[in-house]
Scaffold this motif. Structure first.
Motif, PDB file in Angstrom:
ATOM      1  N   ALA A  90       0.830  -1.207   0.000  1.00 48.61           N
ATOM      2  CA  ALA A  90       0.000   0.000   0.000  1.00 48.61           C
ATOM      3  C   ALA A  90       0.868   1.262   0.000  1.00 48.61           C
ATOM      4  N   LEU A  91       1.963   1.243   0.747  1.00 45.59           N
ATOM      5  CA  LEU A  91       2.870   2.388   0.774  1.00 45.59           C
ATOM      6  C   LEU A  91       3.481   2.631  -0.604  1.00 45.59           C
ATOM      7  N   ALA A  92       3.871   1.551  -1.259  1.00 39.41           N
ATOM      8  CA  ALA A  92       4.449   1.661  -2.599  1.00 39.41           C
ATOM      9  C   ALA A  92       3.435   2.270  -3.566  1.00 39.41           C
ATOM     10  N   GLN A  93       2.195   1.830  -3.477  1.00 41.25           N
ATOM     11  CA  GLN A  93       1.148   2.374  -4.347  1.00 41.25           C
ATOM     12  C   GLN A  93       0.914   3.852  -4.047  1.00 41.25           C
ATOM     13  N   GLN A  94       0.848   4.198  -2.774  1.00 43.79           N
ATOM     14  CA  GLN A  94       0.650   5.591  -2.375  1.00 43.79           C
ATOM     15  C   GLN A  94       1.790   6.475  -2.886  1.00 43.79           C
ATOM     16  N   ALA A  95       3.005   5.956  -2.843  1.00 45.25           N
ATOM     17  CA  ALA A  95       4.182   6.710  -3.269  1.00 45.25           C
ATOM     18  C   ALA A  95       4.265   6.847  -4.792  1.00 45.25           C
ATOM     19  N   GLY A  96       3.627   5.926  -5.506  1.00 47.66           N
ATOM     20  CA  GLY A  96       3.743   5.915  -6.960  1.00 47.66           C
ATOM     21  C   GLY A  96       4.932   5.104  -7.435  1.00 47.66           C
ATOM     22  N   ALA A  97       5.442   4.219  -6.573  1.00 50.55           N
ATOM     23  CA  ALA A  97       6.577   3.364  -6.941  1.00 50.55           C
ATOM     24  C   ALA A  97       6.148   2.346  -7.989  1.00 50.55           C
ATOM     25  N   ASP A  98       7.129   1.812  -8.712  1.00 51.06           N
ATOM     26  CA  ASP A  98       6.840   0.841  -9.770  1.00 51.06           C
ATOM     27  C   ASP A  98       6.505  -0.530  -9.202  1.00 51.06           C
ATOM     28  N   THR A  99       7.153  -0.892  -8.112  1.00 53.00           N
ATOM     29  CA  THR A  99       6.864  -2.141  -7.411  1.00 53.00           C
ATOM     30  C   THR A  99       7.464  -2.036  -6.023  1.00 53.00           C
ATOM     31  N   TYR A 100       7.492  -3.142  -5.297  1.00 52.01           N
ATOM     32  CA  TYR A 100       8.006  -3.121  -3.927  1.00 52.01           C
ATOM     33  C   TYR A 100       8.743  -4.418  -3.637  1.00 52.01           C
ATOM     34  N   LEU A 101       9.589  -4.353  -2.609  1.00 53.30           N
ATOM     35  CA  LEU A 101      10.330  -5.515  -2.122  1.00 53.30           C
ATOM     36  C   LEU A 101      10.272  -5.463  -0.599  1.00 53.30           C
ATOM     37  N   PRO A 102       9.530  -6.407   0.028  1.00 55.98           N
ATOM     38  CA  PRO A 102       9.444  -6.381   1.491  1.00 55.98           C
ATOM     39  C   PRO A 102      10.769  -6.773   2.145  1.00 55.98           C
ATOM     40  N   LYS A 103      11.087  -6.133   3.267  1.00 59.05           N
ATOM     41  CA  LYS A 103      12.241  -6.525   4.078  1.00 59.05           C
ATOM     42  C   LYS A 103      11.715  -7.388   5.225  1.00 59.05           C
ATOM     43  N   PRO A 104      12.455  -8.360   5.675  1.00 62.41           N
ATOM     44  CA  PRO A 104      13.739  -8.787   5.101  1.00 62.41           C
ATOM     45  C   PRO A 104      13.529  -9.495   3.765  1.00 62.41           C
ATOM     46  N   PHE A 105      14.518  -9.392   2.906  1.00 59.51           N
ATOM     47  CA  PHE A 105      14.442 -10.016   1.590  1.00 59.51           C
ATOM     48  C   PHE A 105      15.603 -10.981   1.438  1.00 59.51           C
ATOM     49  N   ASP A 106      15.462 -11.925   0.519  1.00 62.74           N
ATOM     50  CA  ASP A 106      16.610 -12.795   0.264  1.00 62.74           C
ATOM     51  C   ASP A 106      17.364 -12.275  -0.951  1.00 62.74           C
ATOM     52  N   ILE A 107      18.596 -12.694  -1.050  1.00 61.63           N
ATOM     53  CA  ILE A 107      19.486 -12.200  -2.093  1.00 61.63           C
ATOM     54  C   ILE A 107      18.914 -12.461  -3.480  1.00 61.63           C
ATOM     55  N   GLU A 108      18.345 -13.641  -3.681  1.00 59.32           N
ATOM     56  CA  GLU A 108      17.782 -13.979  -4.993  1.00 59.32           C
ATOM     57  C   GLU A 108      16.649 -13.026  -5.373  1.00 59.32           C
ATOM     58  N   ALA A 109      15.814 -12.670  -4.404  1.00 57.00           N
ATOM     59  CA  ALA A 109      14.703 -11.751  -4.680  1.00 57.00           C
ATOM     60  C   ALA A 109      15.232 -10.377  -5.078  1.00 57.00           C
ATOM     61  N   LEU A 110      16.268  -9.919  -4.395  1.00 59.22           N
ATOM     62  CA  LEU A 110      16.885  -8.632  -4.729  1.00 59.22           C
ATOM     63  C   LEU A 110      17.453  -8.659  -6.144  1.00 59.22           C
ATOM     64  N   GLU A 111      18.244  -9.679  -6.442  1.00 52.76           N
ATOM     65  CA  GLU A 111      18.854  -9.780  -7.779  1.00 52.76           C
ATOM     66  C   GLU A 111      17.801  -9.942  -8.863  1.00 52.76           C
ATOM     67  N   GLU A 112      16.745 -10.697  -8.568  1.00 50.90           N
ATOM     68  CA  GLU A 112      15.694 -10.932  -9.552  1.00 50.90           C
ATOM     69  C   GLU A 112      14.949  -9.645  -9.895  1.00 50.90           C
ATOM     70  N   ILE A 113      14.607  -8.864  -8.888  1.00 52.89           N
ATOM     71  CA  ILE A 113      13.854  -7.638  -9.145  1.00 52.89           C
ATOM     72  C   ILE A 113      14.699  -6.635  -9.932  1.00 52.89           C
ATOM     73  N   VAL A 114      15.989  -6.560  -9.623  1.00 57.76           N
ATOM     74  CA  VAL A 114      16.880  -5.674 -10.373  1.00 57.76           C
ATOM     75  C   VAL A 114      16.988  -6.158 -11.816  1.00 57.76           C
ATOM     76  N   GLY A 115      17.205  -7.465 -11.995  1.00 55.09           N
ATOM     77  CA  GLY A 115      17.309  -8.017 -13.342  1.00 55.09           C
ATOM     78  C   GLY A 115      16.045  -7.824 -14.160  1.00 55.09           C
ATOM     79  N   ASN A 116      14.889  -7.946 -13.521  1.00 53.80           N
ATOM     80  CA  ASN A 116      13.625  -7.760 -14.222  1.00 53.80           C
ATOM     81  C   ASN A 116      13.445  -6.346 -14.720  1.00 53.80           C
ATOM     82  N   TYR A 117      13.941  -5.370 -13.974  1.00 55.62           N
ATOM     83  CA  TYR A 117      13.737  -3.972 -14.345  1.00 55.62           C
ATOM     84  C   TYR A 117      14.809  -3.410 -15.255  1.00 55.62           C
ATOM     85  N   ILE A 118      16.059  -3.817 -15.055  1.00 57.52           N
ATOM     86  CA  ILE A 118      17.116  -3.200 -15.867  1.00 57.52           C
ATOM     87  C   ILE A 118      18.077  -4.177 -16.512  1.00 57.52           C
TER      88      ILE A 118
END
Length: 120
Positions: A90-118
């Protein structure tokens, strides 16, 4: 030329961890523990992707993201909202962010989201 990622978080451990992971994956990283002068900070680096924490000194993640998304030269840059807050989606939507990543996150999730976007 390496893709660039800018990480905004007031937790230095998170900044160091994300820097290590993403530099190892081949990205150029810049970090900031504050959202002070957010537009100037981002314009100086011109990243391909931004990670934005919710709890930031000065204007906070929501207002910082909105400032970027309302700026004509910066609105195209994807913003990943990341927070340990239960309402991160909900915070991400309110901010107008493209997506979100909840903390704590695992390394694979971090790398995957970066790879998906850029990619690499």
């Amino acid at each position: 030329m390496n893709k660039k990622v800018f990480i905004f978080d007031d937790n230095t451990d998170i900044l160091e961890l994300c820097t290590l992971i993403l530099e190892d994956a081949g990205y150029e990283i810049k970090t900031s523990a504050s959202s002070n002068h957010i537009v100037d900070q981002v314009r100086a680096f011109m990243p391909d992707l931004i990670f934005m924490d919710n709890w930031l000194p000065d204007i906070g993640g929501i207002e910082a993201t909105q400032a970027l998304k309302n700026h004509p030269d910066l609105k195209h840059i994807p913003v990943i909202y990341f927070s340990a807050n239960n309402d991160v989606k909900a915070l991400a939507q309110q901010a107008g962010a493209d997506t979100y990543l909840p903390k704590p996150f695992d390394i694979e999730a971090l790398e995957e989201i970066v790879g998906n976007y850029i990619g690499k």
